[in-house]
Design a protein around this motif. Structure first.
Motif, PDB file in Angstrom:
ATOM      1  N   UNK A  49     109.450  48.862  54.121  1.00  0.00           N
ATOM      2  CA  UNK A  49     108.931  47.591  53.614  1.00  0.00           C
ATOM      3  C   UNK A  49     107.592  47.774  52.907  1.00  0.00           C
ATOM      4  N   UNK A  50     107.265  46.785  52.077  1.00  0.00           N
ATOM      5  CA  UNK A  50     105.955  46.785  51.427  1.00  0.00           C
ATOM      6  C   UNK A  50     104.837  46.698  52.456  1.00  0.00           C
ATOM      7  N   UNK A  51     105.064  45.955  53.534  1.00  0.00           N
ATOM      8  CA  UNK A  51     104.051  45.834  54.580  1.00  0.00           C
ATOM      9  C   UNK A  51     103.731  47.189  55.193  1.00  0.00           C
ATOM     10  N   UNK A  52     104.755  48.023  55.366  1.00  0.00           N
ATOM     11  CA  UNK A  52     104.529  49.359  55.918  1.00  0.00           C
ATOM     12  C   UNK A  52     103.760  50.241  54.943  1.00  0.00           C
ATOM     13  N   UNK A  70     107.049  40.301  41.854  1.00  0.00           N
ATOM     14  CA  UNK A  70     105.653  40.512  42.241  1.00  0.00           C
ATOM     15  C   UNK A  70     105.281  39.594  43.398  1.00  0.00           C
ATOM     16  N   UNK A  71     105.648  38.332  43.277  1.00  0.00           N
ATOM     17  CA  UNK A  71     105.309  37.376  44.332  1.00  0.00           C
ATOM     18  C   UNK A  71     106.022  37.719  45.633  1.00  0.00           C
ATOM     19  N   UNK A  72     107.287  38.133  45.549  1.00  0.00           N
ATOM     20  CA  UNK A  72     108.042  38.477  46.750  1.00  0.00           C
ATOM     21  C   UNK A  72     107.440  39.684  47.457  1.00  0.00           C
ATOM     22  N   UNK A  73     107.127  40.730  46.698  1.00  0.00           N
ATOM     23  CA  UNK A  73     106.559  41.945  47.288  1.00  0.00           C
ATOM     24  C   UNK A  73     105.166  41.672  47.849  1.00  0.00           C
ATOM     25  N   UNK A  74     104.408  40.836  47.158  1.00  0.00           N
ATOM     26  CA  UNK A  74     103.037  40.567  47.600  1.00  0.00           C
ATOM     27  C   UNK A  74     102.978  39.668  48.820  1.00  0.00           C
ATOM     28  N   UNK A  75     103.751  38.578  48.797  1.00  0.00           N
ATOM     29  CA  UNK A  75     103.539  37.538  49.805  1.00  0.00           C
ATOM     30  C   UNK A  75     104.795  37.102  50.544  1.00  0.00           C
ATOM     31  N   UNK A  76     105.930  37.713  50.227  1.00  0.00           N
ATOM     32  CA  UNK A  76     107.153  37.362  50.931  1.00  0.00           C
ATOM     33  C   UNK A  76     107.245  38.035  52.288  1.00  0.00           C
ATOM     34  N   UNK A  82     101.228  41.146  54.753  1.00  0.00           N
ATOM     35  CA  UNK A  82     101.418  41.356  56.199  1.00  0.00           C
ATOM     36  C   UNK A  82     100.785  42.649  56.684  1.00  0.00           C
ATOM     37  N   UNK A  83     100.612  43.627  55.759  1.00  0.00           N
ATOM     38  CA  UNK A  83     100.168  44.930  56.225  1.00  0.00           C
ATOM     39  C   UNK A  83      98.835  45.421  55.704  1.00  0.00           C
ATOM     40  N   UNK A 103      96.272  33.600  41.503  1.00  0.00           N
ATOM     41  CA  UNK A 103      96.573  32.799  42.684  1.00  0.00           C
ATOM     42  C   UNK A 103      96.769  33.690  43.905  1.00  0.00           C
ATOM     43  N   UNK A 104      97.482  34.795  43.728  1.00  0.00           N
ATOM     44  CA  UNK A 104      97.701  35.710  44.842  1.00  0.00           C
ATOM     45  C   UNK A 104      96.395  36.335  45.313  1.00  0.00           C
ATOM     46  N   UNK A 105      95.501  36.612  44.365  1.00  0.00           N
ATOM     47  CA  UNK A 105      94.230  37.256  44.713  1.00  0.00           C
ATOM     48  C   UNK A 105      93.422  36.415  45.696  1.00  0.00           C
ATOM     49  N   UNK A 106      93.532  35.114  45.586  1.00  0.00           N
ATOM     50  CA  UNK A 106      92.795  34.252  46.508  1.00  0.00           C
ATOM     51  C   UNK A 106      93.278  34.467  47.946  1.00  0.00           C
ATOM     52  N   UNK A 107      94.560  34.664  48.112  1.00  0.00           N
ATOM     53  CA  UNK A 107      95.103  34.886  49.451  1.00  0.00           C
ATOM     54  C   UNK A 107      94.735  36.273  49.969  1.00  0.00           C
ATOM     55  N   UNK A 108      94.730  37.262  49.081  1.00  0.00           N
ATOM     56  CA  UNK A 108      94.370  38.624  49.487  1.00  0.00           C
ATOM     57  C   UNK A 108      92.883  38.720  49.827  1.00  0.00           C
ATOM     58  N   UNK A 109      92.071  37.936  49.127  1.00  0.00           N
ATOM     59  CA  UNK A 109      90.628  37.967  49.381  1.00  0.00           C
ATOM     60  C   UNK A 109      90.315  37.533  50.806  1.00  0.00           C
ATOM     61  N   UNK A 110      91.130  36.647  51.369  1.00  0.00           N
ATOM     62  CA  UNK A 110      90.924  36.199  52.742  1.00  0.00           C
ATOM     63  C   UNK A 110      91.072  37.338  53.743  1.00  0.00           C
ATOM     64  N   UNK A 111      91.784  38.406  53.321  1.00  0.00           N
ATOM     65  CA  UNK A 111      91.948  39.567  54.181  1.00  0.00           C
ATOM     66  C   UNK A 111      91.005  40.698  53.787  1.00  0.00           C
ATOM     67  N   UNK A 112      90.102  40.435  52.832  1.00  0.00           N
ATOM     68  CA  UNK A 112      89.166  41.463  52.408  1.00  0.00           C
ATOM     69  C   UNK A 112      89.786  42.534  51.548  1.00  0.00           C
ATOM     70  N   UNK A 113      90.801  42.146  50.763  1.00  0.00           N
ATOM     71  CA  UNK A 113      91.542  43.099  49.934  1.00  0.00           C
ATOM     72  C   UNK A 113      91.262  42.820  48.455  1.00  0.00           C
ATOM     73  N   UNK A 114      90.954  43.879  47.707  1.00  0.00           N
ATOM     74  CA  UNK A 114      90.769  43.742  46.263  1.00  0.00           C
ATOM     75  C   UNK A 114      92.122  43.676  45.574  1.00  0.00           C
TER      76      UNK A 114
END
Length: 305
Positions: A49-52, A70-76, A82-83, A103-114
């Motif tokens: 999985x992408x999470x792994x 892109x959306x599925x791999x990023x946030x599905x 998840x990982x 839009x996705x970057x805003x969600x990733x930023x909450x996890x401290x991810x560039x």
């Protein structure tokens, strides 16, 4: 630095192989493990999985068909979100939507991810040879962090601007290419039906101003961007006459020319506004007005449509 790669099609698979050849520690996944055969043989590690992938890698690269993937791999389910760990980075190399990546970057930023968008120009052979041109949308420090990985893949890394700018650049690049194909198909079909073979037309165009790249290298920056429409290098009155003759020939020969007819209407509008004595590049300013944008330099001459 450990690197993950997701999407092992013709482009992604060859980029992954290039990274492995450069000694990069690579973990990969794809919707089909069959796609990964050559990459796994070259030394990559498979996870399901992408999470792994995200859990194992410091930098994750994706090369996917389009925005839904892109959306599925990023946030599905089982996706990157998840990982991914704080301090890691996701670099999307897909041709995708700037709206989506922001839009996705805003969600990733909450996890401290560039999040960085970095679509490419070039084909599979350029991927494998490390000869791509990469259009990057990111902050300076974000690009600096992933640049050592991207350098394995590219002869040029163009920092276009902030997040999403890379995707915008890629869309402009590809739209230009596809639009050019449409225009060339029209003018070649007109020429061939009028009695000149396609190879002769190709040789002629290659020797002229268009084929030598003068519109992009000289006229766009030197005339359109500067509003240097007067004195005219080639007046719009003459250009409008020529395009009208080409469209008339198309009608006589029953050659459909939808693009050329639109070009003629823009020329007609500008002549009707009193700009017939200006350089043909003046039609560039018509699109500025239509789109409500600025496409000229700050030191351009004053010009009013």
């Amino acid at each position: 630095m450990s690197v993950g790669y997701i999407g092992l099609g013709r482009m992604g698979g060859n980029m992954a192989l290039r990274l492995l050849e450069c000694g990069v520690d690579l973990v990969v996944t794809d919707v089909s493990k069959d796609q990964a055969g050559a990459v796994l043989e070259a030394g990559a590690r498979w996870v399901d999985t992408a999470a792994e992938v995200a859990a194992e890698a410091d930098v994750i690269l994706t090369s996917l068909p389009g925005p839904p993937q892109v959306e599925q791999v990023a946030a599905g389910p089982g996706g990157l979100l998840e990982g991914m760990r704080p301090g890691s980075a996701w670099v999307d190399m897909s041709t995708s939507s700037p709206v989506l990546i922001r839009a996705l970057a805003q969600r990733f930023a909450e996890k401290g991810v560039d999040v960085i968008d970095a679509p490419v120009s070039g084909g599979p052979q350029h991927c494998r040879a490390g000869e791509l041109v990469i259009f990057v949308g990111a902050e300076d420090e974000q690009l600096a962090r992933v640049e050592p990985v991207l350098q394995h893949l590219a002869t040029e890394i163009l920092h276009i601007g902030a997040l999403g700018a890379g995707a915008v650049a890629k869309l402009v690049n590809n739209a230009t290419a596809l639009g050019t194909w449409s225009l060339l198909s029209e003018v070649f079909s007109l020429g061939v039906k009028a009695g000149v073979d396609h190879q002769t037309l190709h040789g002629m165009l290659s020797k002229g101003a268009y084929g030598r790249g003068l519109i992009l290298s000289q006229m766009l920056p030197g005339v359109a961007f500067k509003h240097n429409f007067d004195p005219a290098g080639f007046a719009l009155n003459l250009g409008r006459k020529d395009i009208a003759l080409a469209n008339a020939l198309g009608r006589d020969l029953n050659v459909p020319l939808p693009v050329l007819n639109l070009v003629e209407q823009s020329a007609v509008e500008m002549v009707g506004r009193g700009h017939g004595d200006k350089d043909t590049a003046v039609v560039f300013s018509l699109q500025e007005e239509r789109a409500g944008v600025v496409m000229h330099d700050g030191d351009a001459k004053e010009f009013t449509l």
